[in-house]
Design a protein around this motif. Structure first.
Motif, PDB file in Angstrom:
ATOM      1  N   GLY A  62     -40.597  -3.246 -28.891  1.00  0.00           N
ATOM      2  CA  GLY A  62     -41.453  -3.598 -30.028  1.00  0.00           C
ATOM      3  C   GLY A  62     -42.652  -4.428 -29.617  1.00  0.00           C
ATOM      4  N   VAL A  63     -42.427  -5.430 -28.789  1.00  0.00           N
ATOM      5  CA  VAL A  63     -43.526  -6.302 -28.348  1.00  0.00           C
ATOM      6  C   VAL A  63     -44.485  -5.534 -27.446  1.00  0.00           C
ATOM      7  N   TYR A  64     -43.947  -4.776 -26.505  1.00  0.00           N
ATOM      8  CA  TYR A  64     -44.799  -4.014 -25.581  1.00  0.00           C
ATOM      9  C   TYR A  64     -45.657  -3.008 -26.351  1.00  0.00           C
ATOM     10  N   PHE A  65     -45.019  -2.240 -27.239  1.00  0.00           N
ATOM     11  CA  PHE A  65     -45.764  -1.199 -27.942  1.00  0.00           C
ATOM     12  C   PHE A  65     -46.765  -1.804 -28.921  1.00  0.00           C
ATOM     13  N   ALA A  66     -46.451  -2.967 -29.486  1.00  0.00           N
ATOM     14  CA  ALA A  66     -47.422  -3.659 -30.346  1.00  0.00           C
ATOM     15  C   ALA A  66     -48.668  -4.001 -29.535  1.00  0.00           C
ATOM     16  N   GLY A  67     -48.476  -4.451 -28.297  1.00  0.00           N
ATOM     17  CA  GLY A  67     -49.614  -4.735 -27.421  1.00  0.00           C
ATOM     18  C   GLY A  67     -50.422  -3.492 -27.109  1.00  0.00           C
ATOM     19  N   VAL A  68     -49.736  -2.379 -26.841  1.00  0.00           N
ATOM     20  CA  VAL A  68     -50.411  -1.110 -26.553  1.00  0.00           C
ATOM     21  C   VAL A  68     -51.230  -0.666 -27.757  1.00  0.00           C
ATOM     22  N   PHE A 101     -40.573   1.207 -33.365  1.00  0.00           N
ATOM     23  CA  PHE A 101     -40.352   0.195 -32.324  1.00  0.00           C
ATOM     24  C   PHE A 101     -40.472  -1.208 -32.914  1.00  0.00           C
ATOM     25  N   GLY A 102     -41.411  -1.400 -33.824  1.00  0.00           N
ATOM     26  CA  GLY A 102     -41.559  -2.697 -34.490  1.00  0.00           C
ATOM     27  C   GLY A 102     -40.332  -3.023 -35.327  1.00  0.00           C
ATOM     28  N   ALA A 103     -39.808  -2.017 -36.035  1.00  0.00           N
ATOM     29  CA  ALA A 103     -38.612  -2.239 -36.850  1.00  0.00           C
ATOM     30  C   ALA A 103     -37.418  -2.636 -35.988  1.00  0.00           C
ATOM     31  N   LEU A 104     -37.270  -1.991 -34.834  1.00  0.00           N
ATOM     32  CA  LEU A 104     -36.161  -2.350 -33.929  1.00  0.00           C
ATOM     33  C   LEU A 104     -36.293  -3.793 -33.466  1.00  0.00           C
ATOM     34  N   ALA A 105     -37.495  -4.189 -33.085  1.00  0.00           N
ATOM     35  CA  ALA A 105     -37.711  -5.570 -32.630  1.00  0.00           C
ATOM     36  C   ALA A 105     -37.438  -6.549 -33.764  1.00  0.00           C
TER      37      ALA A 105
END
Length: 181
Positions: A62-68, A101-105
């Motif tokens: 979640g954090v990585y994909f938010a950055g991307v 991915f955000g929901a999982l995080a």
């Protein structure tokens, strides 16, 4: 053949864009799938180390994909010249990957789904992973489409001949014999 912006982004800055925008998110998603399967097999109450791995991977994804997504929305998307609906669908689907991915995080950080019993929590996790896999595969499939088959018409000055086959090459015109056209 003309490439979508999705494929163009992955092809630029080799191999780094491919690694950062494709390999890392896919490895995180597939690793999450593996930990989810192990947790389902053992039962969420007896998952032990698999649950810990899943917890960490969910937050990291979640954090990585938010950055991307933040990087792409601020540095890439504003400068895109769209190449038809397949191009828009590929980029849009890729960016939508932040939702699952955000929901999982957020689930793992206790922001959402706090009161879910372990079995329901596992089902929600699986559901979000399925959503991610769907949007990422839509992005990949439509990102590989030649946008000219969905109506995009590149500027004629951007085309050149290679053994009788028109090819786009970033505004440069030449042929295989090295002679300017």
């Amino acid at each position: 053949m003309v490439m979508t912006n999705y494929m163009g982004l992955l092809a630029q800055n080799q191999p780094w864009n491919l690694i950062l925008f494709m390999v890392v998110p896919v490895v995180l998603a597939e690793s999450l799938v593996a930990t989810e399967f192990m947790m389902a097999y053992r039962g969420p109450e007896n998952a032990g180390g698999w649950k810990s791995w899943n917890h960490g991977l969910s937050i990291l994804a979640g954090v990585y994909f938010a950055g991307v997504v933040l990087y792409l929305l601020t540095n890439v998307v504003p400068g895109i010249t769209w190449k038809g609906w397949a191009d828009e669908l590929a980029i849009g689907a890729y960016l939508l990957g932040i939702v699952p991915f955000g929901a999982l995080a957020l689930m793992e950080l206790g922001v959402i789904g706090k009161g879910l019993e372990p079995r329901k929590r596992l089902l929600h996790h699986f559901g979000w992973l399925v959503v991610f896999l769907i949007v990422s595969h839509v992005a990949m499939v439509f990102g590989m489409v030649d946008p000219t088959i969905t109506g995009y018409k590149p500027a004629p000055a951007m085309m050149h001949q290679m053994d009788g086959m028109p090819m786009q090459h970033d505004g440069m015109q030449h042929n295989m014999n090295g002679m300017q056209k």
